[in-house]
Design a protein around this motif. Sequence first.
Motif, PDB file in Angstrom:
ATOM      1  N   TYR B  59      25.772  71.047  74.857  1.00 13.23           N
ATOM      2  CA  TYR B  59      25.739  72.039  75.924  1.00 13.23           C
ATOM      3  C   TYR B  59      25.323  71.339  77.215  1.00 13.23           C
ATOM      4  CZ  TYR B  59      25.279  75.484  72.092  1.00 13.23           C
ATOM      5  OH  TYR B  59      25.452  76.252  70.969  1.00 13.23           O
ATOM      6  N   LEU B  60      25.952  71.719  78.303  1.00 20.23           N
ATOM      7  CA  LEU B  60      25.616  71.131  79.590  1.00 20.23           C
ATOM      8  C   LEU B  60      25.348  72.251  80.597  1.00 20.23           C
ATOM      9  CD1 LEU B  60      26.801  68.098  81.288  1.00 20.23           C
ATOM     10  CD2 LEU B  60      27.609  70.153  82.414  1.00 20.23           C
ATOM     11  N   TYR B  61      24.228  72.167  81.281  1.00 20.86           N
ATOM     12  CA  TYR B  61      23.843  73.222  82.225  1.00 20.86           C
ATOM     13  C   TYR B  61      23.716  72.669  83.640  1.00 20.86           C
ATOM     14  CZ  TYR B  61      22.479  75.625  77.929  1.00 20.86           C
ATOM     15  OH  TYR B  61      22.478  76.199  76.684  1.00 20.86           O
ATOM     16  N   GLY B 312      24.633  82.854  82.109  1.00 26.70           N
ATOM     17  CA  GLY B 312      25.953  82.807  81.462  1.00 26.70           C
ATOM     18  C   GLY B 312      26.864  81.728  82.012  1.00 26.70           C
ATOM     19  N   ASN B 313      27.031  81.711  83.335  1.00 27.19           N
ATOM     20  CA  ASN B 313      27.982  80.773  83.943  1.00 27.19           C
ATOM     21  C   ASN B 313      27.361  79.409  84.253  1.00 27.19           C
ATOM     22  OD1 ASN B 313      26.337  81.347  86.096  1.00 27.19           O
ATOM     23  ND2 ASN B 313      27.993  81.851  87.528  1.00 27.19           N
ATOM     24  N   THR B 314      26.126  79.186  83.794  1.00 21.56           N
ATOM     25  CA  THR B 314      25.471  77.911  84.122  1.00 21.56           C
ATOM     26  C   THR B 314      25.755  76.834  83.093  1.00 21.56           C
ATOM     27  OG1 THR B 314      23.438  78.399  82.905  1.00 21.56           O
ATOM     28  CG2 THR B 314      23.559  79.174  85.185  1.00 21.56           C
ATOM     29  N   GLY B 315      26.336  77.206  81.947  1.00 20.38           N
ATOM     30  CA  GLY B 315      26.499  76.232  80.877  1.00 20.38           C
ATOM     31  C   GLY B 315      27.914  76.129  80.354  1.00 20.38           C
ATOM     32  N   ILE B 316      28.256  74.927  79.877  1.00 18.15           N
ATOM     33  CA  ILE B 316      29.524  74.734  79.167  1.00 18.15           C
ATOM     34  C   ILE B 316      29.228  73.998  77.865  1.00 18.15           C
ATOM     35  CG2 ILE B 316      30.952  74.692  81.244  1.00 18.15           C
ATOM     36  CD1 ILE B 316      30.980  71.661  81.113  1.00 18.15           C
ATOM     37  N   LEU B 317      30.110  74.176  76.886  1.00 16.99           N
ATOM     38  CA  LEU B 317      30.016  73.347  75.688  1.00 16.99           C
ATOM     39  C   LEU B 317      31.045  72.232  75.852  1.00 16.99           C
ATOM     40  CD1 LEU B 317      28.588  73.166  72.827  1.00 16.99           C
ATOM     41  CD2 LEU B 317      30.752  74.041  71.918  1.00 16.99           C
ATOM     42  N   VAL B 318      30.574  70.996  75.853  1.00 14.96           N
ATOM     43  CA  VAL B 318      31.473  69.857  76.023  1.00 14.96           C
ATOM     44  C   VAL B 318      31.845  69.330  74.635  1.00 14.96           C
ATOM     45  CG1 VAL B 318      31.797  67.624  77.103  1.00 14.96           C
ATOM     46  CG2 VAL B 318      30.306  69.310  78.187  1.00 14.96           C
ATOM     47  N   GLU B 437      21.150  69.634  74.415  1.00 18.18           N
ATOM     48  CA  GLU B 437      21.389  70.334  75.667  1.00 18.18           C
ATOM     49  C   GLU B 437      21.021  69.392  76.809  1.00 18.18           C
ATOM     50  OE1 GLU B 437      21.014  74.942  74.323  1.00 18.18           O
ATOM     51  OE2 GLU B 437      19.181  74.081  75.100  1.00 18.18           O
ATOM     52  N   VAL B 438      21.854  69.429  77.830  1.00 19.68           N
ATOM     53  CA  VAL B 438      21.730  68.485  78.938  1.00 19.68           C
ATOM     54  C   VAL B 438      21.671  69.290  80.237  1.00 19.68           C
ATOM     55  CG1 VAL B 438      23.125  66.863  80.286  1.00 19.68           C
ATOM     56  CG2 VAL B 438      22.786  66.474  77.836  1.00 19.68           C
ATOM     57  N   LEU B 439      20.810  68.888  81.135  1.00 20.75           N
ATOM     58  CA  LEU B 439      20.706  69.571  82.424  1.00 20.75           C
ATOM     59  C   LEU B 439      21.123  68.633  83.546  1.00 20.75           C
ATOM     60  CD1 LEU B 439      19.601  72.214  83.896  1.00 20.75           C
ATOM     61  CD2 LEU B 439      17.514  70.886  84.275  1.00 20.75           C
ATOM     62  N   GLY B 442      21.819  67.863  90.571  1.00 19.43           N
ATOM     63  CA  GLY B 442      22.412  67.081  91.660  1.00 19.43           C
ATOM     64  C   GLY B 442      23.177  65.888  91.108  1.00 19.43           C
ATOM     65  N   SER B 443      22.640  64.691  91.316  1.00 18.89           N
ATOM     66  CA  SER B 443      23.335  63.487  90.859  1.00 18.89           C
ATOM     67  C   SER B 443      22.672  62.867  89.638  1.00 18.89           C
ATOM     68  CB  SER B 443      23.358  62.453  91.997  1.00 18.89           C
ATOM     69  OG  SER B 443      24.001  63.005  93.126  1.00 18.89           O
ATOM     70  N   ARG B 444      21.775  63.634  88.988  1.00 21.45           N
ATOM     71  CA  ARG B 444      21.113  63.130  87.781  1.00 21.45           C
ATOM     72  C   ARG B 444      21.343  64.093  86.635  1.00 21.45           C
ATOM     73  NH1 ARG B 444      15.020  62.766  88.853  1.00 21.45           N
ATOM     74  NH2 ARG B 444      15.536  64.906  89.458  1.00 21.45           N
ATOM     75  N   TRP B 445      21.270  63.562  85.423  1.00 24.94           N
ATOM     76  CA  TRP B 445      21.265  64.463  84.269  1.00 24.94           C
ATOM     77  C   TRP B 445      20.204  63.985  83.295  1.00 24.94           C
ATOM     78  CZ3 TRP B 445      22.030  62.723  79.301  1.00 24.94           C
ATOM     79  CH2 TRP B 445      22.659  61.473  79.135  1.00 24.94           C
ATOM     80  N   ARG B 446      19.707  64.926  82.475  1.00 23.17           N
ATOM     81  CA  ARG B 446      18.738  64.561  81.453  1.00 23.17           C
ATOM     82  C   ARG B 446      18.838  65.511  80.273  1.00 23.17           C
ATOM     83  NH1 ARG B 446      13.731  67.715  82.377  1.00 23.17           N
ATOM     84  NH2 ARG B 446      14.127  69.045  84.169  1.00 23.17           N
ATOM     85  N   ILE B 447      18.355  65.038  79.133  1.00 20.87           N
ATOM     86  CA  ILE B 447      18.375  65.857  77.918  1.00 20.87           C
ATOM     87  C   ILE B 447      17.260  66.890  78.006  1.00 20.87           C
ATOM     88  CG2 ILE B 447      17.962  65.816  75.426  1.00 20.87           C
ATOM     89  CD1 ILE B 447      19.300  63.013  75.427  1.00 20.87           C
ATOM     90  N   ILE B 448      17.587  68.152  77.765  1.00 20.78           N
ATOM     91  CA  ILE B 448      16.548  69.184  77.778  1.00 20.78           C
ATOM     92  C   ILE B 448      16.408  69.857  76.405  1.00 20.78           C
ATOM     93  CG2 ILE B 448      16.631  69.633  80.264  1.00 20.78           C
ATOM     94  CD1 ILE B 448      18.317  72.151  79.588  1.00 20.78           C
TER      95      ILE B 448
END
Lengths: 492, 492
Positions: B59-61, B312-318, B437-439, B442-448
């Motif tokens: 999941y990516l948010y 609802g619209n903040t996440g996708i399943l990749v 799950e990943v958040l 901006g230009s960074r991502w991290r595992i949440i």
Amino acid sequence: MAVELLKVDYRTALSSKPNISTSSNIYMTGDGHLFCENLCVKEIQYELAMKTDYASPFYLYSRAQIVDNVQQYKRSLEKNDVPHLLGYTVSANYNLEILRILQKLGCSAVVASINEIKIAMMAGFNPNMMVYNGNGKQLNELEFAVKCGVMINVDSLFDLEHIRKVCRMLHKKANVLMRLHPEIDSDSSQDITETKFGLHHKEFDKALQIVKEEDLVDLIGLHCHLETTLDDVQLFKESLDTMLFWVDKVREMGFDIRYLNMGEGIGLNYKRHIPQSDEILPETKDFISSIAEGIKSKNICLILEPGISIVGNTGILVTKVVGVKTNENKNFIVIDGSMAEVIRPSLYGAYHHIQLIEPTMVGYINQGSHSPNGSARLQTIGQWSWSKALLWWSLILSAEDYYMPYPHEGCGLAIRDVGAYCGSMSSNYSLRQRPAEVLVEGSRWRIIRHAEVFDDIVKPFIGLPSLGVYKDYIDTTEVHLGTLHPWLTWMH
Amino acid sequence: MAVELLKVDYRTALSSKPNISTSSNIYMTGDGHLFCENLCVKEIQYELAMKTDYASPFYLYSRAQIVDNVQQYKRSLEKNDVPHLLGYTVSANYNLEILRILQKLGCSAVVASINEIKIAMMAGFNPNMMVYNGNGKQLNELEFAVKCGVMINVDSLFDLEHIRKVCRMLHKKANVLMRLHPEIDSDSSQDITETKFGLHHKEFDKALQIVKEEDLVDLIGLHCHLETTLDDVQLFKESLDTMLFWVDKVREMGFDIRYLNMGEGIGLNYKRHIPQSDEILPETKDFISSIAEGIKSKNICLILEPGISIVGNTGILVTKVVGVKTNENKNFIVIDGSMAEVIRPSLYGAYHHIQLIEPTMVGYINQGSHSPNGSARLQTIGQWSWSKALLWWSLILSAEDYYMPYPHEGCGLAIRDVGAYCGSMSSNYSLRQRPAEVLVEGSRWRIIRHAEVFDDIVKPFIGLPSLGVYKDYIDTTEVHLGTLHPWLTWMH
């Protein structure tokens, strides 16, 4: 999702005569107590609550019922002298102790993922006798399967390509079966245009060609699956005839076909508890004897992949009544179970029978009026509480369409036939902890799966940078866990 | 369950102009890459796979999207000067980091179980501002809620009795709201005879009487809930008018009503990605301004309980494409995601848009023929693979009704709008590990949220008497884990 409503008079069901077949190991006594083998379910509920903090609801299984179900298959197969692999479908229920029992009874395992292969091996199943199903097997899963020598059901051309790729990489042979699209099995009543499983005509021809030229892939069997549990002996027989035709054809091409996988097993009559139900399913022995001659004539080993018929009727979810409410039109029995534990009614409108596990202390109701000689009207458990966008955590039984005694608060209530596709599909929805599982063996019971605790739910967040903040927060609040034991709170 | 089919030409969607509102933080670039804020989703997929063993699906948010959604509510409420509690519904998504973000943005929490209270407190939410919903609150849960000072929504007479019992035991006051049955709210379009929530007319009168005589229970608000996300401004306004009538009436009886809980928030237009879709939902600001005057005229604090419209619209399943198959009638894109991660289509026929996250390497197909200028017809993801009794683990997209480029194996595919009621309802069905799950910030991502491992699945069996046997068994076999990294296997 349509919920089927059936008129049942539970007062009849609660009369001196047990309302379900006496051959069942989970049965109601004349005085209104539900028993599992030699034990009173209410007593187990009480003892479990004394032992553990999170004791309701819980799944309860009968070992004797598991044994009976396997024996029904085994006896019919052996009586008819049919060479067979009875492949239990692990997805139905992956409890390690249940798998262990099935392994000891001589079942093999049918798996659908790398983790199912692993857990089946932990339970002692021989990987060489396992069948690996699925449309979307991934390369690392196939690698594990090939290493272990699991038989693989080819579902598509790309699936076959992936198997070849893995075999070449490992320099190891794979034994495969080919799953035929139901269109090939022309007698199927399925809407075949929707079917996603198996190889279509042209693909099948191509797949045979590929395997013929591939040294590392051995085609040892064919597979068909009616995509439903069986409830029609004649259909099953016709399906077999078609498959035997294909066995001949493929053998003529030079393949050594040793297995014929006829897919899912016999269905379970979920409505058998209802005295007025006229739903009758054929018995296991009828299916087996209908195909015995055909199988033997081809000198082939039959594979069956039962799940529901092996474990479906072996388990119940034991819950407690939180209260009864009315909306003036219907009565609702609110219990501490939810769709997080039994999702089948919500997911595909499945019927699950419900029963109070003990005599009610209050008497009867009739649509909200507390008349001791009245009756409550109770709807099937398909009536989970929900709205279009939001599911609530509590299962609510709407008391409109069934007669049932009025349950007191804390009264035990069992949801029947949850042995298959309930525990294995359970979730933490609304942060519910997944319940304990208990096995009854004659006059003893024991825990065969520990209930989750809150820490299990929070575990995936541990180690994340800011968890310390939260921990500090909760540590510095003056709030502590409830001191009331969940069970004792119901004792008045 | 009916699956709505929509004709979409993805070739249009993939043209230079983004096919979704440019205000979205998850968007398609002109060259066919899906972006989340400043990051390319494909690159995150690749980097995550390099970091962890179990990397697909995930999941990516988008943090910015969460902020935007809350700001939409906040801005409208503040602009109209409406006193409010924006109560995020924790059941929608209980990720601790997401809760933390929402808490910092000034939301309060709406909870449905003792564990939701706990996790909300871990995220820093003030328990005094929480609202506790549900028909089946248990005594130990109520005890915890009363101790923490959580506001409790009374759902039934027995619920009220339980609250009183707990208050007396603890010698502590509880602040309650009363949830009214929609029948009382006469403008509701619901089939009220089926509704299980809230107090019916007579019950409401009785409940008021009880609270009047009970020192330990303070009635501070009323609650209604249309049992659906809102998509009709007029209905919402009428519903408010009815509730304001009740506020007056109850105040006349001497109760100090300070809160009016109007339930669920605004709906999400899941079909907004489809250029041809004519489905239009009103905006948050329309709802708020329609009721602002009414709320202010009564000098009352508005409570809203949004879930879907916040996350609802903040996440996708990749996911990744495992392969494409055909049954000659339809094409099926097989991916490594399943209904274990996104159950909404199976459970209530929900629409979730799908998109390739990268340009396809193969070209287009038209119903199985690999013509570079052709097109594939692809069905909505409501078409999970399943049969009547058995669900298979892989999500299969049936390529009949949508035009879509033909994806290569390993191609990334996103299921949109899975931020609400997907992760929180996920299961281990077919022994699938629940994903990471990943958040994106901006230009960074991290595992949440860490992905589960096989040991997590086996954990509930640890400590059982015979686990040693299994452990020995698997230790003595010569089978070890696959050596191929799941990601690398797709690199040709």
